[in-house]
Write an enzyme that holds these catalytic residues in place. Structure first.
Site, PDB file in Angstrom:
ATOM      1  N   SER A 123       0.824  -1.206   0.000  1.00 26.20           N
ATOM      2  CA  SER A 123       0.000   0.000   0.000  1.00 26.20           C
ATOM      3  C   SER A 123       0.865   1.266   0.000  1.00 26.20           C
ATOM      4  O   SER A 123       1.998   1.252   0.475  1.00 26.20           O
ATOM      5  CB  SER A 123      -0.883  -0.005   1.249  1.00 26.20           C
ATOM      6  N   VAL A 144       2.255   2.137   3.600  1.00 28.25           N
ATOM      7  CA  VAL A 144       3.441   1.384   4.042  1.00 28.25           C
ATOM      8  C   VAL A 144       4.636   1.717   3.127  1.00 28.25           C
ATOM      9  O   VAL A 144       5.780   1.763   3.589  1.00 28.25           O
ATOM     10  CB  VAL A 144       3.161  -0.137   4.110  1.00 28.25           C
ATOM     11  N   GLY A 145       4.349   2.000   1.862  1.00 27.37           N
ATOM     12  CA  GLY A 145       5.425   2.421   0.943  1.00 27.37           C
ATOM     13  C   GLY A 145       6.180   3.630   1.488  1.00 27.37           C
ATOM     14  O   GLY A 145       7.407   3.717   1.380  1.00 27.37           O
ATOM     15  N   GLU A 159       6.123  -0.650  -5.579  1.00 33.12           N
ATOM     16  CA  GLU A 159       4.964  -1.016  -6.407  1.00 33.12           C
ATOM     17  C   GLU A 159       3.745  -0.849  -5.520  1.00 33.12           C
ATOM     18  O   GLU A 159       3.469  -1.700  -4.672  1.00 33.12           O
ATOM     19  CB  GLU A 159       5.088  -2.471  -6.894  1.00 33.12           C
ATOM     20  N   CYS A 187      -4.437  -4.937  -7.393  1.00 36.32           N
ATOM     21  CA  CYS A 187      -3.950  -3.543  -7.355  1.00 36.32           C
ATOM     22  C   CYS A 187      -4.353  -2.766  -8.605  1.00 36.32           C
ATOM     23  O   CYS A 187      -4.598  -1.578  -8.534  1.00 36.32           O
ATOM     24  CB  CYS A 187      -2.438  -3.515  -7.183  1.00 36.32           C
TER      25      CYS A 187
HETATM   26  P1  NAD Z   1       0.524  -3.694   2.943  1.00 37.53           P
HETATM   27  O1  NAD Z   1       1.200  -2.441   2.538  1.00 37.53           O
HETATM   28  O2  NAD Z   1      -0.324  -3.666   4.177  1.00 37.53           O
HETATM   29  O3  NAD Z   1       1.608  -4.878   3.209  1.00 37.53           O
HETATM   30  C1  NAD Z   1       2.658  -5.151   2.303  1.00 37.53           C
HETATM   31  C2  NAD Z   1       3.876  -5.645   3.092  1.00 37.53           C
HETATM   32  O4  NAD Z   1       4.260  -4.638   4.006  1.00 37.53           O
HETATM   33  C3  NAD Z   1       3.618  -6.920   3.888  1.00 37.53           C
HETATM   34  O5  NAD Z   1       4.727  -7.776   3.739  1.00 37.53           O
HETATM   35  C4  NAD Z   1       3.483  -6.414   5.324  1.00 37.53           C
HETATM   36  O6  NAD Z   1       3.950  -7.329   6.280  1.00 37.53           O
HETATM   37  C5  NAD Z   1       4.361  -5.172   5.332  1.00 37.53           C
HETATM   38  N1  NAD Z   1       3.893  -4.151   6.283  1.00 37.53           N
HETATM   39  C6  NAD Z   1       2.609  -3.881   6.650  1.00 37.53           C
HETATM   40  N2  NAD Z   1       2.575  -2.866   7.543  1.00 37.53           N
HETATM   41  C7  NAD Z   1       3.862  -2.489   7.740  1.00 37.53           C
HETATM   42  C8  NAD Z   1       4.499  -1.488   8.553  1.00 37.53           C
HETATM   43  N3  NAD Z   1       3.786  -0.687   9.329  1.00 37.53           N
HETATM   44  N4  NAD Z   1       5.837  -1.376   8.498  1.00 37.53           N
HETATM   45  C9  NAD Z   1       6.577  -2.185   7.703  1.00 37.53           C
HETATM   46  N5  NAD Z   1       6.030  -3.151   6.928  1.00 37.53           N
HETATM   47  C10 NAD Z   1       4.704  -3.303   6.947  1.00 37.53           C
HETATM   48  O7  NAD Z   1      -0.300  -4.190   1.675  1.00 37.53           O
HETATM   49  P2  NAD Z   1      -1.319  -5.402   1.564  1.00 37.53           P
HETATM   50  O8  NAD Z   1      -2.539  -5.121   2.373  1.00 37.53           O
HETATM   51  O9  NAD Z   1      -0.619  -6.683   1.796  1.00 37.53           O
HETATM   52  O10 NAD Z   1      -1.681  -5.295   0.001  1.00 37.53           O
HETATM   53  C11 NAD Z   1      -2.610  -4.378  -0.486  1.00 37.53           C
HETATM   54  C12 NAD Z   1      -1.968  -3.141  -1.071  1.00 37.53           C
HETATM   55  O11 NAD Z   1      -0.909  -3.485  -1.958  1.00 37.53           O
HETATM   56  C13 NAD Z   1      -2.939  -2.322  -1.904  1.00 37.53           C
HETATM   57  O12 NAD Z   1      -2.725  -0.962  -1.696  1.00 37.53           O
HETATM   58  C14 NAD Z   1      -2.582  -2.700  -3.334  1.00 37.53           C
HETATM   59  O13 NAD Z   1      -2.963  -1.772  -4.303  1.00 37.53           O
HETATM   60  C15 NAD Z   1      -1.102  -2.842  -3.218  1.00 37.53           C
HETATM   61  N6  NAD Z   1      -0.577  -3.694  -4.273  1.00 37.53           N
HETATM   62  C16 NAD Z   1       0.199  -3.157  -5.246  1.00 37.53           C
HETATM   63  C17 NAD Z   1       0.661  -3.954  -6.283  1.00 37.53           C
HETATM   64  C18 NAD Z   1       1.529  -3.420  -7.397  1.00 37.53           C
HETATM   65  O14 NAD Z   1       2.089  -4.216  -8.130  1.00 37.53           O
HETATM   66  N7  NAD Z   1       1.649  -2.115  -7.566  1.00 37.53           N
HETATM   67  C19 NAD Z   1       0.328  -5.298  -6.304  1.00 37.53           C
HETATM   68  C20 NAD Z   1      -0.468  -5.812  -5.284  1.00 37.53           C
HETATM   69  C21 NAD Z   1      -0.907  -5.008  -4.270  1.00 37.53           C
END
Ligand code: NAD
Length: 466
Positions: free
Chosen positions: A191, A194-195, A212, A246
């Protein structure tokens, strides 16, 4: 307190030059082992894991979690000799007596962090690029898709030595510990919120990042389309993976004259794809967690309370996290469905009368990961592309640009930084090292202190003629 992952990190670091100096043949053989693991040894376990994690239909797993990885491997195997080859570049006259080339060397020790929605593809596709580029890696998959993470751990331990690739399972705490280490590159998929955390941590070591991310991907539909044709495409793109994609269409902007027929046609398509009772369909999955299920329920309740028409052919069921395909007609801008990334099977349908109104709406929001255009009008297609920005676009379909790994995949600003897939993925994990080899006397060597009038003249000539 020492970082619990420091030892693994140091082990990879000690090995990085040996791995980095491997030939394309050695890298191809590792990719072949991975390919065999995915397509034979672990194929059924991958399918079972996805079914257990969120009821993902087997065909969808094959299409969106096995095929893209295999395709990425095939592409790398075919092209690696060319990708890795030093690239000679021309030298200007002032550098007479030298030759220059770009060396494609691995970044070193990299971190891949991935989400739960396409757990295999979004973990193993970047891994393929990183291995092709000659890196050592730590992988942290999502803690939410637990079964998929477990299979991937077994695959990694089976295919790679632990001083080349390690997969570490864990949640936020583990992610934070890993982000504290001085990796040479971080490839994060997840997301935007978190990015930002990833980028902030990476900044401490000036680690390069590929992000991404996600956001709201709009779909333009103008009045020139054949509604019956586009309905199937949008229904497939939106409800694949139960909308947890996504690059799924997040909302539709449709020209007023066809909105009625679009809604009627989509209701028919939903029924023909998944039946009247979609919960009984073997082609329709489930929501990943109770938390996400409740979030989607809240989005619909919010839209309803603010006056939107909600169309569902069957009711949601919290016990088995079944959430039906849902259309929200005429959402207003203050509704949560128009302010947050939906990431579920809810499709808001917003009406426009002038195309520029719809373009202005999209441009008033964050730059999307994907933007789709359905139109028979070349003028309109050109106009939308010229006046918007997005990570990627499919015209007269949706999702498909993801599947062409000749194209760079990624977002822009809030939807991401950097690109992946094929050569673009290889480059993300590669340092393009500039190498100049001076083999004989160079004209620039004449320009050394003391600076005389003659040397000044030489510089003047260089500026003017070379
Ligand atoms: P997320 O950002 O919650 O989690 C992704 C990763 O980050 C996981 O491994 C998680 O353990 C880690 N994470 C979560 N919170 C964190 C924190 N506070 N500090 C450090 N690391 C942390 O995303 P999600 O819920 O797993 O996936 C959904 C999101 O991902 C949506 O926004 C979606 O659009 C995006 N996404 C993007 C793509 C792409 O290719 N651009 C593909 C799939 C999903």
């Amino acid at each position: 307190m020492t970082n619990p992952h420091l030892q693994a990190f140091e082990r990879l670091k000690a090995k990085q030059f040996e791995i980095g100096n491997t030939s394309y043949k050695e890298r191809i053989s590792k990719l072949t082992k991975l390919q065999i693991a995915i397509t034979t040894t672990y194929k059924s376990r991958i399918r079972e894991a996805m079914l257990a994690d969120f009821g993902k239909p087997i065909l969808e797993t094959d299409l969106s979690d096995i095929y893209p990885v295999v395709d990425e491997i095939k592409k790398a195997k075919k092209n690696l000799p060319y990708w890795m080859k030093n690239k000679r570049v021309r030298s200007p006259l002032v550098l007479f007596g030298s030759n220059s080339y770009i060396k494609y060397e691995p970044k070193g020790v990299c971190l891949i962090m991935s989400p739960w929605n396409y757990p295999v593809t979004l973990t193993l596709c970047p891994l393929v690029s990183a291995i092709a580029a000659g890196n050592c890696l730590v992988i942290k998959p999502s803690e939410i898709s637990t079964m998929a993470s477990k299979v991937m751990q077994d695959i990694i331990e089976d295919v790679f030595n632990s001083d080349e690739v390690v997969l570490i399972q864990g949640g936020v705490e583990t992610a934070e510990q890993l982000l504290a280490l001085p990796f040479n590159h971080i490839f994060f998929t997840g997301s935007p919120s978190v990015g930002k955390i990833v980028m902030k941590n990476a900044a401490k070591h000036l680690t390069s990042v590929t992000l991404e991310l996600g956001g709201k991907s709009p779909v333009f539909i103008d009045g020139s389309v054949k509604v019956s044709e586009i309905s199937e495409k949008i229904t497939f793109g939106k409800f694949l993976n139960t909308g947890q994609t996504c690059i799924a269409p997040d909302y539709v902007l449709v020209e007023q004259n066809i909105v009625g027929s679009l809604i009627a046609e989509m209701e028919n398509t939903i029924a023909s794809f998944y039946g009247k009772e979609q919960k009984d369909s073997k082609s329709y999955g489930r929501i990943i967690s109770a938390e996400h299920f409740n979030r989607l329920m809240e989005l619909v309740a919010d839209a309803q309370s603010k006056g939107a028409e909600v169309i569902q052919l069957s009711p949601a069921e919290s016990e088995n996290k079944f959430f039906p395909p849902t259309l929200i007609v005429n959402p207003s801008d203050d509704m949560r469905v128009m302010r947050e990334e939906i990431f579920g099977p809810i499709l808001p349908i917003k009406v426009y009368t002038q195309l520029d109104e719809a373009i202005a709406y999209v441009n008033a929001n964050e730059r999307p990961l994907a933007l789709y255009i359905f139109s028979e009008s070349k003028v309109n297609i050109r106009h939308i592309i010229a006046n918007t920005r997005a990570g990627g676009t499919t015209i007269n379909h949706n999702l498909l640009h993801f599947l062409n790994n000749e194209l760079p995949f990624g977002g822009i600003n809030n939807s991401g930084i950097g690109k992946s897939h094929g050569y673009h993925g290889f480059k993300a994990f590669t340092n393009e090292r500039a190498i100049l080899n001076q083999f004989t006397i160079s004209p620039v060597s004449l320009i050394k202190p003391p600076y005389t009038k003659l040397k000044q003249k030489l510089i003047d000539l260089m500026i003017k003629y070379f």
